[in-house]
Design an enzyme around this catalytic site. Structure first.
Site, short mmCIF file in Angstrom:
data_model
loop_
_atom_site.label_atom_id
_atom_site.label_comp_id
_atom_site.label_asym_id
_atom_site.label_seq_id
_atom_site.Cartn_x
_atom_site.Cartn_y
_atom_site.Cartn_z
N TYR A 119 0.71 -1.17 -0.04
CA TYR A 119 0.09 0.06 0.06
C TYR A 119 0.81 1.19 -0.03
O TYR A 119 1.77 1.47 0.98
CB TYR A 119 -0.88 0.02 1.31
CG TYR A 119 -1.81 -1.10 1.28
CD1 TYR A 119 -2.37 -1.88 0.12
CD2 TYR A 119 -2.73 -1.55 2.52
CE1 TYR A 119 -3.21 -2.82 0.19
CE2 TYR A 119 -3.47 -2.43 2.63
CZ TYR A 119 -3.71 -3.11 1.30
OH TYR A 119 -4.76 -4.18 1.61
N PRO A 154 -15.88 -4.11 2.95
CA PRO A 154 -17.21 -4.20 3.61
C PRO A 154 -18.13 -3.21 3.17
O PRO A 154 -19.45 -3.41 3.32
CB PRO A 154 -16.96 -4.43 5.10
CG PRO A 154 -15.57 -3.41 5.39
CD PRO A 154 -14.78 -3.70 4.09
N LEU A 155 -17.80 -1.88 2.63
CA LEU A 155 -18.72 -0.98 2.54
C LEU A 155 -18.71 -0.80 0.79
O LEU A 155 -19.29 0.20 0.42
CB LEU A 155 -18.32 0.32 2.93
CG LEU A 155 -18.37 0.47 4.62
CD1 LEU A 155 -17.90 1.65 4.96
CD2 LEU A 155 -19.84 0.18 4.73
N GLY A 156 -18.15 -1.94 0.06
CA GLY A 156 -18.33 -1.83 -1.31
C GLY A 156 -17.42 -0.80 -1.80
O GLY A 156 -18.04 0.07 -2.70
N GLY A 198 -16.73 1.78 -0.54
CA GLY A 198 -17.36 3.19 -0.26
C GLY A 198 -18.88 3.26 -1.00
O GLY A 198 -19.56 4.34 -0.64
N PHE A 199 -19.15 2.52 -1.89
CA PHE A 199 -20.41 2.64 -2.51
C PHE A 199 -21.66 2.51 -1.61
O PHE A 199 -22.82 3.23 -1.72
CB PHE A 199 -20.53 1.53 -3.84
CG PHE A 199 -21.87 1.66 -4.51
CD1 PHE A 199 -22.31 2.46 -5.19
CD2 PHE A 199 -22.79 0.66 -4.02
CE1 PHE A 199 -23.53 2.72 -5.96
CE2 PHE A 199 -24.19 0.72 -4.44
CZ PHE A 199 -24.51 1.67 -5.44
#
Length: 337
Positions: A62, A221-223, A225-226
């Site tokens: 990263y 887990p939040l797609g 950000g979507f």
């Protein structure tokens, strides 16, 4: 010894105790969600610790030259014993190492991997220096090397446990078969997999993890950000430009397609992101989502989802919405894994 905030429920990944919601630090490095600021990144990691999201997940890949790990090392100065530090290896190749192409579903097509046993100790020692610590709590191979049996990679990782450099082993982005083979060599505490309301976990991998007593760490887990409902476009320098579902041709359609989930969240007095995280926590007692954010308020919002109880009727309503629902344009990094 790691200590946890009493305000966040504790879960287990194999024998490793960790808060029910962790913190994915990838968002803090350049080349991910646009421009970054290291001081703001350090503040975000410390905000995660303050909120109780003390399971901090990184990788040597990263950002350039171990940027993410070095930032975490800086943020944990004086607070190392509060954290469960997880990191990954195999994508940031040492000089002279041959890279093998690992195909992915994003537009850039391939990642370059090397998980040969002869390099594993060097990867770990580099991460330990970057993190400014004497041990890694959870160490993953980031992607399986297509030219190296997973047993060989894990055998070298097991030597790090014996040497006291690593406490627990993990696998990331693997198949159920690879998990079983690896676990036969050395116990695997956790498998990290893409899992959210719009990217279901591979059912065979999930079943194998349950059978073997292996925890599941849900990345994205939040797609990416979507599922927060707040993404209306994607700027230059944001890696989501490589994901078909975020293309302008698909993003509006996906926003409309997933609107019923936002309605459920509103009915419950939750944010859409909190509903997405709480739903994940109800899928498996040993799943730990690792959402990332640069904003302390959003970090606290995410962690609060660990205390949300969803009624069976609500879960059934969500499952009914999700049945057959998939993002237009595609959002999975890997197919069949």
């Amino acid at each position: 010894m790691t200590t946890f905030s009493h305000t966040v429920p504790v879960r287990t990944l194999g024998p490793l105790e960790t808060p029910a919601i962790g913190y994915g630090a990838m968002v803090l490095s350049p080349g991910v969600y646009g421009e970054t600021d290291d001081d703001r990144g350090v503040a975000a990691v410390r905000a995660a610790l303050d909120a109780g999201a003390t399971h901090v997940d990184s990788s040597d890949a990263y950002g350039p030259d171990g940027h993410n790990e070095r930032l975490i090392g800086r943020a944990l100065a004086g607070r190392r014993d509060e954290a469960v530090v997880a990191t990954k290896f195999g994508l940031s190749l040492p000089e002279g190492a041959e890279g093998r192409a690992h195909p992915v579903g994003y537009a850039f097509g391939n990642l370059t991997v090397n998980a040969e046993p002869r390099y594993v100790r060097g990867y770990a020692e580099s991460s330990l220096r970057n993190l400014n610590t004497d041990r890694i709590d959870l160490y993953y191979v980031h992607f399986p090397d297509p030219a190296v049996p997973i047993e060989d990679t894990v055998g070298a990782m097991a030597e790090l446990v014996a040497a006291g450099k690593v406490r627990h082993l993990g696998l990331s982005n693997v198949t159920a078969e690879q998990l079983r083979r690896a676990h036969a060599v050395h116990p695997v505490a956790a498998v990290q997999a893409q899992w959210s309301m719009w990217t279901p976990v591979d059912p065979e991998l999930h079943a194998a993890a349950r059978e073997l007593g292996v925890g599941v760490v849900a990345w994205g887990p939040l797609g990416t950000g979507f599922l927060t409902g707040a993404v209306t476009d994607v700027a230059e320098g944001d890696f989501r430009r490589h994901i078909g579902a975020f293309d302008a041709a698909h993003l509006k359609a996906n926003h409309d397609r997933f609107a019923p989930l936002r309605a459920v969240a509103a009915d419950l007095g939750l944010t859409p992101g909190q509903l997405a995280l709480a739903w994940l926590l109800h899928q498996n007692d040993h799943v730990v989502p690792i959402p990332g954010s640069r904003t302390p308020a959003h970090i606290e919002e995410n962690v609060a989802a660990a205390r949300v109880e969803l009624h069976a009727d609500t879960l059934a309503r969500i499952d009914g919405i999700l049945a057959g629902l998939a993002p237009e344009g595609g959002a999975r990094l890997l197919d069949g894994a």
